[in-house]
Design a protein around this motif. Sequence first.
Motif, PDB file in Angstrom:
ATOM      1  N   ASP A 270       6.351   0.166   6.203  1.00 40.31           N
ATOM      2  CA  ASP A 270       6.096  -1.131   6.068  1.00 40.31           C
ATOM      3  C   ASP A 270       5.191  -1.534   7.259  1.00 40.31           C
ATOM      4  O   ASP A 270       4.289  -2.512   7.100  1.00 40.31           O
ATOM      5  N   CYS A 273       1.629  -0.657   6.506  1.00 44.16           N
ATOM      6  CA  CYS A 273       0.772  -1.392   5.533  1.00 44.16           C
ATOM      7  C   CYS A 273       0.771  -2.822   6.133  1.00 44.16           C
ATOM      8  O   CYS A 273      -0.652  -3.201   5.793  1.00 44.16           O
ATOM      9  N   ARG A 274       1.446  -3.378   6.786  1.00 43.19           N
ATOM     10  CA  ARG A 274       1.009  -4.780   7.155  1.00 43.19           C
ATOM     11  C   ARG A 274       0.221  -4.725   8.492  1.00 43.19           C
ATOM     12  O   ARG A 274      -0.815  -5.513   8.392  1.00 43.19           O
ATOM     13  N   ALA A 277      -3.383  -4.323   6.559  1.00 43.34           N
ATOM     14  CA  ALA A 277      -3.773  -5.317   5.869  1.00 43.34           C
ATOM     15  C   ALA A 277      -4.140  -6.554   6.874  1.00 43.34           C
ATOM     16  O   ALA A 277      -5.244  -7.072   6.663  1.00 43.34           O
ATOM     17  N   GLY A 278      -3.342  -6.399   8.091  1.00 48.55           N
ATOM     18  CA  GLY A 278      -3.743  -7.527   9.020  1.00 48.55           C
ATOM     19  C   GLY A 278      -5.181  -6.974   9.719  1.00 48.55           C
ATOM     20  O   GLY A 278      -6.252  -7.908   9.915  1.00 48.55           O
ATOM     21  N   SER A 282      -6.800  -9.275   5.498  1.00 44.67           N
ATOM     22  CA  SER A 282      -6.355  -9.607   4.053  1.00 44.67           C
ATOM     23  C   SER A 282      -4.901 -10.046   3.832  1.00 44.67           C
ATOM     24  O   SER A 282      -3.951  -9.630   4.570  1.00 44.67           O
ATOM     25  N   ARG A 283      -4.943 -10.929   2.888  1.00 40.52           N
ATOM     26  CA  ARG A 283      -3.374 -11.445   2.643  1.00 40.52           C
ATOM     27  C   ARG A 283      -3.039 -10.577   1.533  1.00 40.52           C
ATOM     28  O   ARG A 283      -1.527 -10.972   1.128  1.00 40.52           O
ATOM     29  N   ARG A 284      -3.618  -9.709   0.988  1.00 42.50           N
ATOM     30  CA  ARG A 284      -3.143  -9.007  -0.138  1.00 42.50           C
ATOM     31  C   ARG A 284      -3.031  -7.524   0.748  1.00 42.50           C
ATOM     32  O   ARG A 284      -3.599  -6.760   1.048  1.00 42.50           O
ATOM     33  N   ARG A 285      -1.478  -7.350   0.785  1.00 42.89           N
ATOM     34  CA  ARG A 285      -1.094  -6.084   1.576  1.00 42.89           C
ATOM     35  C   ARG A 285      -0.644  -5.167   0.434  1.00 42.89           C
ATOM     36  O   ARG A 285      -0.130  -5.374  -0.554  1.00 42.89           O
TER      37      ARG A 285
END
Length: 496
Positions: A270, A273-274, A277-278, A282-285
Amino acid sequence: MSKAKFHLHPHHHVGAVDPRIFGGFLEHMGRAVYEGIYDPTSAQADDYGCRTDVLSALDELDFTVMRYPGGNFVSNYHWRDGVGPIHDRPTRRDLAWGTIEPNTFGTNEFLSLCKRTGWSPMFAVNLGTGLPEEAADWVEYTNGELETDIAEQQKVDQSDNVSKVPLWCLGNEMDGPWQMGHMPAADYGIKARQAAHMMKLVDPSIELVVSGTSLPDNSTYLEWDRQALEAVGGLADYLSTHRYLDNYSGDTSQFLCSGVAVDQQIAEIDSVCRYVAGRRRSRRRPFIAFDEWNVWYRTRNRENMWAGGKFPAHLVEEIYDLQDALVCAQFLMSFIRNADVVKIANIAQVVNVIAPVLTSGDKLLRQTIFEALAMFVNRREGNSLRLSYEGPTVDSADFGYVAAVDGAAILSDNNELHVYAVNRSVELPLDLEVDFSGGHLQVVSSEMLHHPTPTAQNTWDNPDAVRRSGVEFSGDGKSLVQLPPNCFVAATFKVT
Ligand code: AHR
């Protein structure tokens, strides 16, 4: 008697439990497809050549998604070999498991089966020996809406009006040196991105799973995942992760704590993944697809994993015991506890190959792990609740002090509370109380999986040695239950 307590609050939601965490996995391997699901010569075969006894046992487990056709097999599989008239299909060598692949069961047989069972198909494409174009063509074949030759061909090849395939894995365990076409993460990232791009151009509605690290022991753990996810970028919906727990040391006490490793792996994956995305702002992870999990060690050796040309061969037909079932329950409890990030999970596998169901001739055996899985079936819809534990711990060499009772809880929309508990202690009976912030609990159903001997197995000679049975709750709020050592309890309460 020692006491343990689960503290729950109706408003402390982790997230909605995604039904897809109760998925399965069917690979062209050993006797999973041939002699497992599909055996036209069996007295149990239906009009489609599928075994009715196997399907009805799997129906009891109510799998939501089914991953297919591999696994390692997919990295040398060309989907076109498995479509069209059966007598025209080629017999190929399978280098994953050292066998032959007759291709008498392929895309349309599987999709027709999904239609009859209610499984949602989850396909893995070949990014080992296959090319991105072949992957995009497969999407065109199953999901294409334009009148192209490929899409029209499926209408000729199958008559069951099967549904589209919504979920696709971009290869399988591509980080593993054993994988055909294994390559460094940077190379995989390029190939996976090319495939993802073309596949989503064919059908933008599909969701894609990036191949992540197959074993946390691999030297590239997390770093592979970061590189692969960064390369696939915004086209990645999920990151795959796999885990097979083991008890090589024969230490039951340690083994029953190994569910902790699943929580740890989820937290680590996790965080990647974060992070990715960070970095993309992007707010879409991407979320987690735990698309292979189980206990597997007794048959994890060359003798059990290489068919030597035999077809179908008895590969990795693990015989499970009670401890394995308690660890399987912990896998699912961990997915429930992490409902906000784990959206898909697939037990590997469903029949004969490291599976809850075994066949021998026309007979069928439900293994111990079948019993554990069955206890989740009518208790899995709703919101996962944060659970705080009060009670004794067990000392584990690998994980330190660990809660003696592993737990998870789900609150459904119609105010039913589902609670799961594994007593990890090998010697300590416990009184467990479920405290629902003062709410009154009325037992709707409750069952226990237990045997005094943790190594007890269901065998062909003694198929009912380890079976779930009813268990009584007592106390004022009817929320107290006695847990013998090595047991799994699942209960549903009406909250009043
Ligand atoms: O499930 C058996 C095998 O385990 C799969 O083919 C592979 O992906 C994993 O290593």
